[in-house]
Design an enzyme around this catalytic site. Structure first.
Site, PDB file in Angstrom:
ATOM      1  N   ASP A 140      -9.125 -18.000  75.570  1.00 12.98           N
ATOM      2  CA  ASP A 140      -9.310 -19.423  75.349  1.00 12.98           C
ATOM      3  C   ASP A 140      -8.225 -19.942  74.058  1.00 12.98           C
ATOM      4  O   ASP A 140      -7.242 -19.335  73.614  1.00 12.98           O
ATOM      5  CB  ASP A 140     -10.486 -19.873  74.715  1.00 12.98           C
ATOM      6  CG  ASP A 140     -11.143 -19.243  73.516  1.00 12.98           C
ATOM      7  OD1 ASP A 140     -10.501 -18.340  73.207  1.00 12.98           O
ATOM      8  OD2 ASP A 140     -11.754 -19.809  72.849  1.00 12.98           O
ATOM      9  N   THR A 182     -21.808 -24.681  64.794  1.00 12.67           N
ATOM     10  CA  THR A 182     -22.072 -23.304  64.926  1.00 12.67           C
ATOM     11  C   THR A 182     -20.640 -22.564  64.641  1.00 12.67           C
ATOM     12  O   THR A 182     -20.538 -21.444  64.269  1.00 12.67           O
ATOM     13  CB  THR A 182     -22.251 -22.709  66.546  1.00 12.67           C
ATOM     14  OG1 THR A 182     -21.629 -23.499  67.379  1.00 12.67           O
ATOM     15  CG2 THR A 182     -23.716 -23.322  66.585  1.00 12.67           C
ATOM     16  N   SER A 205     -11.276 -24.103  68.977  1.00 16.83           N
ATOM     17  CA  SER A 205     -11.866 -23.070  70.256  1.00 16.83           C
ATOM     18  C   SER A 205     -11.186 -23.450  71.717  1.00 16.83           C
ATOM     19  O   SER A 205     -10.017 -23.647  71.794  1.00 16.83           O
ATOM     20  CB  SER A 205     -13.166 -23.065  69.996  1.00 16.83           C
ATOM     21  OG  SER A 205     -13.355 -21.553  70.900  1.00 16.83           O
ATOM     22  N   HIS A 206     -12.300 -23.710  72.658  1.00 14.93           N
ATOM     23  CA  HIS A 206     -11.962 -23.962  73.937  1.00 14.93           C
ATOM     24  C   HIS A 206     -11.896 -25.290  74.147  1.00 14.93           C
ATOM     25  O   HIS A 206     -11.729 -25.683  75.336  1.00 14.93           O
ATOM     26  CB  HIS A 206     -13.047 -23.397  74.680  1.00 14.93           C
ATOM     27  CG  HIS A 206     -14.350 -23.841  74.309  1.00 14.93           C
ATOM     28  ND1 HIS A 206     -15.009 -23.362  73.079  1.00 14.93           N
ATOM     29  CD2 HIS A 206     -15.172 -24.537  74.930  1.00 14.93           C
ATOM     30  CE1 HIS A 206     -16.029 -24.035  73.135  1.00 14.93           C
ATOM     31  NE2 HIS A 206     -16.493 -24.711  74.121  1.00 14.93           N
ATOM     32  N   LYS A 266     -12.707 -24.157  59.894  1.00 13.87           N
ATOM     33  CA  LYS A 266     -13.984 -23.302  59.480  1.00 13.87           C
ATOM     34  C   LYS A 266     -13.348 -22.384  58.255  1.00 13.87           C
ATOM     35  O   LYS A 266     -12.260 -22.262  58.205  1.00 13.87           O
ATOM     36  CB  LYS A 266     -14.653 -22.666  60.545  1.00 13.87           C
ATOM     37  CG  LYS A 266     -13.900 -21.577  61.221  1.00 13.87           C
ATOM     38  CD  LYS A 266     -14.659 -20.975  62.285  1.00 13.87           C
ATOM     39  CE  LYS A 266     -13.979 -19.763  62.738  1.00 13.87           C
ATOM     40  NZ  LYS A 266     -14.549 -18.891  63.808  1.00 13.87           N
ATOM     41  N   ASP A 325      -8.372 -20.518  70.997  1.00 15.08           N
ATOM     42  CA  ASP A 325      -8.028 -19.657  69.756  1.00 15.08           C
ATOM     43  C   ASP A 325      -8.079 -18.031  69.857  1.00 15.08           C
ATOM     44  O   ASP A 325      -8.019 -17.462  68.846  1.00 15.08           O
ATOM     45  CB  ASP A 325      -8.895 -20.112  68.668  1.00 15.08           C
ATOM     46  CG  ASP A 325     -10.432 -19.779  68.732  1.00 15.08           C
ATOM     47  OD1 ASP A 325     -10.733 -19.563  69.959  1.00 15.08           O
ATOM     48  OD2 ASP A 325     -11.111 -19.541  67.834  1.00 15.08           O
ATOM     49  N   GLU A 346     -22.115 -12.765  73.317  1.00 10.62           N
ATOM     50  CA  GLU A 346     -22.723 -14.379  73.734  1.00 10.62           C
ATOM     51  C   GLU A 346     -22.139 -14.745  75.289  1.00 10.62           C
ATOM     52  O   GLU A 346     -21.181 -14.184  75.876  1.00 10.62           O
ATOM     53  CB  GLU A 346     -22.221 -15.330  72.944  1.00 10.62           C
ATOM     54  CG  GLU A 346     -22.734 -15.137  71.435  1.00 10.62           C
ATOM     55  CD  GLU A 346     -22.356 -16.320  70.514  1.00 10.62           C
ATOM     56  OE1 GLU A 346     -22.938 -16.621  69.628  1.00 10.62           O
ATOM     57  OE2 GLU A 346     -21.283 -16.946  70.920  1.00 10.62           O
ATOM     58  N   ASP A 401     -10.614 -16.192  71.121  1.00 12.56           N
ATOM     59  CA  ASP A 401     -11.697 -15.293  70.707  1.00 12.56           C
ATOM     60  C   ASP A 401     -12.644 -15.146  72.083  1.00 12.56           C
ATOM     61  O   ASP A 401     -13.674 -14.566  71.993  1.00 12.56           O
ATOM     62  CB  ASP A 401     -12.544 -15.829  69.581  1.00 12.56           C
ATOM     63  CG  ASP A 401     -13.257 -17.251  69.770  1.00 12.56           C
ATOM     64  OD1 ASP A 401     -12.966 -18.127  70.903  1.00 12.56           O
ATOM     65  OD2 ASP A 401     -13.444 -17.834  68.858  1.00 12.56           O
ATOM     66  N   ARG A 402     -12.428 -15.679  73.048  1.00 12.44           N
ATOM     67  CA  ARG A 402     -13.360 -15.945  74.327  1.00 12.44           C
ATOM     68  C   ARG A 402     -12.482 -15.116  75.412  1.00 12.44           C
ATOM     69  O   ARG A 402     -11.472 -14.968  75.446  1.00 12.44           O
ATOM     70  CB  ARG A 402     -13.537 -17.137  74.871  1.00 12.44           C
ATOM     71  CG  ARG A 402     -14.506 -18.049  73.888  1.00 12.44           C
ATOM     72  CD  ARG A 402     -15.083 -19.386  74.276  1.00 12.44           C
ATOM     73  NE  ARG A 402     -15.851 -19.963  73.222  1.00 12.44           N
ATOM     74  CZ  ARG A 402     -16.962 -20.743  73.466  1.00 12.44           C
ATOM     75  NH1 ARG A 402     -17.166 -21.073  74.886  1.00 12.44           N
ATOM     76  NH2 ARG A 402     -17.483 -21.333  72.807  1.00 12.44           N
ATOM     77  N   THR A 435     -27.690 -18.492  68.908  1.00 10.50           N
ATOM     78  CA  THR A 435     -26.404 -18.775  69.098  1.00 10.50           C
ATOM     79  C   THR A 435     -25.270 -18.933  67.886  1.00 10.50           C
ATOM     80  O   THR A 435     -25.721 -19.807  67.092  1.00 10.50           O
ATOM     81  CB  THR A 435     -26.061 -19.904  70.303  1.00 10.50           C
ATOM     82  OG1 THR A 435     -26.719 -19.592  71.436  1.00 10.50           O
ATOM     83  CG2 THR A 435     -24.649 -20.343  70.539  1.00 10.50           C
ATOM     84  N   LYS A 450     -15.722 -12.822  67.706  1.00 14.63           N
ATOM     85  CA  LYS A 450     -15.525 -12.466  69.070  1.00 14.63           C
ATOM     86  C   LYS A 450     -13.967 -12.312  69.178  1.00 14.63           C
ATOM     87  O   LYS A 450     -13.030 -12.866  68.679  1.00 14.63           O
ATOM     88  CB  LYS A 450     -16.142 -13.539  70.130  1.00 14.63           C
ATOM     89  CG  LYS A 450     -16.135 -14.904  69.821  1.00 14.63           C
ATOM     90  CD  LYS A 450     -16.876 -15.623  70.843  1.00 14.63           C
ATOM     91  CE  LYS A 450     -16.686 -17.242  70.540  1.00 14.63           C
ATOM     92  NZ  LYS A 450     -17.494 -17.720  69.359  1.00 14.63           N
ATOM     93  N   ARG A 482     -27.366 -27.320  77.478  1.00 14.39           N
ATOM     94  CA  ARG A 482     -27.027 -26.303  78.311  1.00 14.39           C
ATOM     95  C   ARG A 482     -28.274 -25.811  78.852  1.00 14.39           C
ATOM     96  O   ARG A 482     -29.136 -25.772  78.203  1.00 14.39           O
ATOM     97  CB  ARG A 482     -26.399 -25.178  77.447  1.00 14.39           C
ATOM     98  CG  ARG A 482     -25.006 -25.517  76.875  1.00 14.39           C
ATOM     99  CD  ARG A 482     -24.261 -24.556  76.224  1.00 14.39           C
ATOM    100  NE  ARG A 482     -23.057 -24.710  75.477  1.00 14.39           N
ATOM    101  CZ  ARG A 482     -21.836 -25.136  75.867  1.00 14.39           C
ATOM    102  NH1 ARG A 482     -21.716 -25.251  77.244  1.00 14.39           N
ATOM    103  NH2 ARG A 482     -21.057 -25.460  74.921  1.00 14.39           N
TER     104      ARG A 482
END
Length: 544
Positions: A278, A18, A113-114, A126, A280, A364, A282-283, A345, A377, A497
Site C-alpha cells: 500500500d 489508530t 497509509s492506504h 504519527k 506506506d 490484522e 505496511d500492508r 484493532t 506491520k 466495517r
C-alpha cells in the site's frame, strides 16, 4: 541561530486515531496546523531533546514540505540529530527498522497509509516510540491533550534542507543525516529469509510473479530486493515509480483497488504469484493462480510454516491478532502449543506483547501482517515470507492453502465496508446494537443461536491498561461471528466495517465461493444492524 517562538491557538480534532492524525491535505496546510501537532510531540516526548529522531514518509503530496517544517522545529526544540530518508522517503516498516537499528529516541512518520494522495487527497502524521512501533494510547492521549492547550511553538528560519543527497548537513545546531531509505531494511530482510532459495525459484524459469507497488513507497524497496538482489526478471515490480498522488490510484492492496494485478492471476495464462503493498508499505495482498489468500489465512499459514524460514526456524513464541481478524490463527496456536492473543484493532496494541517476548507473529484482517523483526506491520516482509515458503515447499499458493485447511479447517471470512457514512447515522447504528446486546445471547438469528454478544474490551497483559468499546462482537454456537466496528482511518464521515466469519471443518466444502457461503450471515448482519434504513446504503462500497 536563535529559535523563533510563534504564538498559536489550538485546533479542534487533533486526536490521533489508530494510526496517527489523518486529515485532508488542505487541513494540514492551514497556518500553524501541522506545527501545533509537531510541537505537542516535542512538548510531551522530552527524551527527544538532546536525542536522535528519524523522519520520513510515504512520499505523498505535502511530504517534502512537512519534513522541512519538522526539521526546523526539531532543531528549535533541541533535537541533537535527525535521520531522514533520501527524498523524504521511508516506508513505515523501514522507519521502524531504522529507529531500532540506530537506537534513536523515536521517529515521526508521515503517511495516510492506504488513503488516496494528491492535493485533494489525505495526509497523516504519527509518532513512533523508541521501540520502533506506533505510540501507545498513553502517549497519543498526552499529545492530544497538549494540542488542546498549546499557545506557542518553536521553529527556526533558514534555507530548506537538500533531501535528495545522501550525507550530513546542519539545521541550526542539529545535525541532519540523509540516509539511503532502503539499505537498512534490505539487510534486515536478507537476515530473515533464504535469499538463495528464492533466487533459485526465480532462476528456474518455471515461476512467474508480479508485485504491484501501486506507485507508492514500496516501489524502490521492491525493485532493490526482488529485482536487484533476488534477480527476479526486470518488470516484476509493476507501478514501481513512487508518485505524490500514487498515479491517481487508490493505494490500497485489495481486490477492489488492485484489479490489474488480480486479472493477471486469473485464466489459463495466469501468474503463479501476485502480491501488492500500500501507500506506506505496511500492508500486503497475496494472490496465487486463481487464488486469493485472505489476510487472516495468511497469518495462520505463516505461523504454521514459520519453522521453514531461517529467521523463525527455532519456532515462534506466540501469535496475536486483532479482534475482527478470523480465528484461523487461534487454531494454529493451539496445535503449536503457543499463546494466542486477541487485541483491539491498531498495530500499537501488539507492541507490548512483542517487546515482552510473548509473541513472534501478529496480524490484522486489514491486510497487515508482521513479526518481532520491527514494530510495524510489513508488506514486503510478508511477500518475502510467502516466496520463501513457495521455494521450500515447491507447491503452489492454492496447494499450500488447501493443505492448511485440511489440517486446521477453514474459517470462511469476509469484510464489508460502508465508506463515508454520515457520522451521526453510523454512531446511531452502533448505539442501536449496544442496546440489543444484553438480550441477544440464546436468541436465534437466522439459522443460528447466539452464544455471546458484547462490546469488546481489552486489558493489556503487560501494562494492565484497559481499552473499552473496541467493536461489537456477536458469536454463535457453531463458531460463526459477526463484528461491527467504526474505522478510525478515514478522513470523511465514518466507515462502518462489518466482519463475518464461519468455520467449516469438512474439506469437501472448503472450496465454496466465500460470499455465497456467507450469504445467510450477511443477511443476519444487515437486518440486525438496520444498515439500509440507518445508512441509506443498499450494498457495501468494498467487499474483501
Amino acid at each position: 541561530m536563535q529559535p523563533q517562538v510563534v504564538d498559536t491557538t489550538p485546533f479542534e480534532g487533533q486526536r490521533p486515531g489508530t494510526s496517527g492524525l489523518r486529515k485532508k491535505v488542505g487541513v494540514f496546510r492551514q497556518p500553524h496546523y501541522l506545527e501545533n501537532f509537531v510541537q505537542a510531540i516535542f512538548d510531551t516526548q522530552t527524551d527527544l531533546a538532546g536525542g536522535e529522531l528519524v523522519v520520513g514518509g510515504d512520499g505523498r503530496y505535502y511530504n517534502r514540505e512537512a519534513i522541512q517544517t519538522i526539521l526546523r522545529m526539531a532543531a528549535a526544540n533541541g533535537v541533537r540529530r535527525a535521520l531522514v530518508g533520501r527524498g523524504g522517503i521511508l516506508s513505515t516498516p523501514a522507519a521502524s527498522c531504522v529507529i531500532r537499528k540506530r537506537r534513536t529516541q523515536g521517529g515521526i512518520v508521515l503517511s495516510a497509509s492506504h488513503n488516496p494522495g494528491g492535493p485533494e487527497g489525505d495526509f497523516g502524521i504519527k509518532f513512533n516510540i523508541a521501540a520502533g512501533g506506533p505510540a501507545p494510547e498513553s502517549v497519543t492521549e498526552a499529545i492530544f491533550a497538549r494540542t488542546q492547550s498549546i499557545r506557542q511553538y518553536r521553529t527556526l528560519e533558514g534555507t530548506p534542507t537538500n533531501l535528495d543527497e545522501i550525507g550530513r548537513t546542519r539545521v541550526g545546531d542539529m545535525e541532519v543525516e540523509i540516509i539511503d531509505p532502503v539499505s537498512d531494511y534490505a539487510q534486515l530482510m536478507e537476515s530473515l529469509f533464504d535469499f538463495n532459495a528464492i533466487h533459485q525459484l526465480f532462476n528456474s524459469g518455471l515461476f512467474r510473479m508480479r508485485f504491484d507497488a501501486m506507485h507508492a513507497v514500496t516501489g524502490p524497496y521492491a525493485v532493490e530486493i526482488l529485482e536487484s538482489r533476488l534477480k527476479a526478471p526486470p518488470g516484476t515490480v509493476m507501478n514501481a515509480e513512487a508518485l505524490e498522488d500514487f498515479g491517481g490510484g487508490h493505494p490500497d492492496p485489495n481486490l477492489a483497488h488492485a484489479k490489474a494485478l488480480v486479472a493477471l492471476t486469473k485464466g489459463p495464462d495466469a501468474l503463479d504469484f501476485g502480491a501488492a503493498s500500500d501507500g506506506d508499505g505496511d500492508r500486503n495482498m497475496i494472490l496465487g493462480k486463481d487464488c486469493f489468500v485472505t489476510p487472516s489465512d495468511s497469518l495462520a499459514v505463516l505461523a504454521a510454516n514459520a519453522h521453514l524460514v531461517p529467521g523463525y526456524a527455532s519456532g515462534i513464541r506466540g501469535i496475536a491478532r486483532s479482534m475482527p481478524t478470523s480465528q484461523a490463527a487461534d487454531r494454529v496456536a493451539e496445535q503449536l502449543g503457543v499463546e494466542c492473543f486477541e487485541t483491539p484493532t491498531g498495530w500499537k496494541f501488539f507492541g507490548n506483547l512483542l517487546d515482552a517476548g510473548r509473541i513472534t507473529l501478529c496480524g490484522e484482517e486489514s491486510f497487515g501482517t508482521g513479526s518481532d523483526h520491527v514494530r510495524e506491520k510489513d508488506g514486503l516482509w510478508a511477500v518475502l515470507f510467502w516466496l520463501n515458503l513457495l521455494a521450500v515447499r515447491q507447491q503452489s499458493v492454492a496447494e499450500i492453502l488447501s493443505d492448511h485447511w485440511r489440517r486446521f479447517g477453514r474459517n470462511f471470512y469476509t469484510r464489508h465496508d460502508y465508506e463515508a457514512v454520515d457520522a451521526a447515522a453510523a454512531e446511531g447504528l452502533m448505539h442501536h446494537l449496544r442496546i440489543l446486546l444484553p438480550d441477544l445471547p440464546g436468541r436465534r438469528l437466522g439459522e443460528q443461536i447466539v452464544r455471546y454478544a458484547d462490546d469488546f474490551a481489552y486489558t493489556d497483559p503487560i501494562d494492565g491498561s484497559r481499552s473499552e468499546r473496541q467493536g461489537i462482537r456477536i458469536g454463535f454456537e457453531n463458531g460463526a461471528r459477526i463484528v461491527f466496528r467504526l474505522s478510525g482511518t478515514g478522513t470523511e464521515g465514518a466507515t462502518l466495517r462489518v466482519y463475518l466469519e464461519s468455520f467449516e471443518p469438512d474439506p469437501a466444502h472448503h472450496h465454496r465461493d466465500t460470499q455465497e457461503a456467507m450469504r445467510p450471515l450477511i443477511l443476519v448482519a444487515r437486518e440486525l444492524a438496520q444498515i439500509e434504513a440507518r445508512t441509506g446504503r443498499l450494498e457495501p462500497d468494498v467487499i474483501t
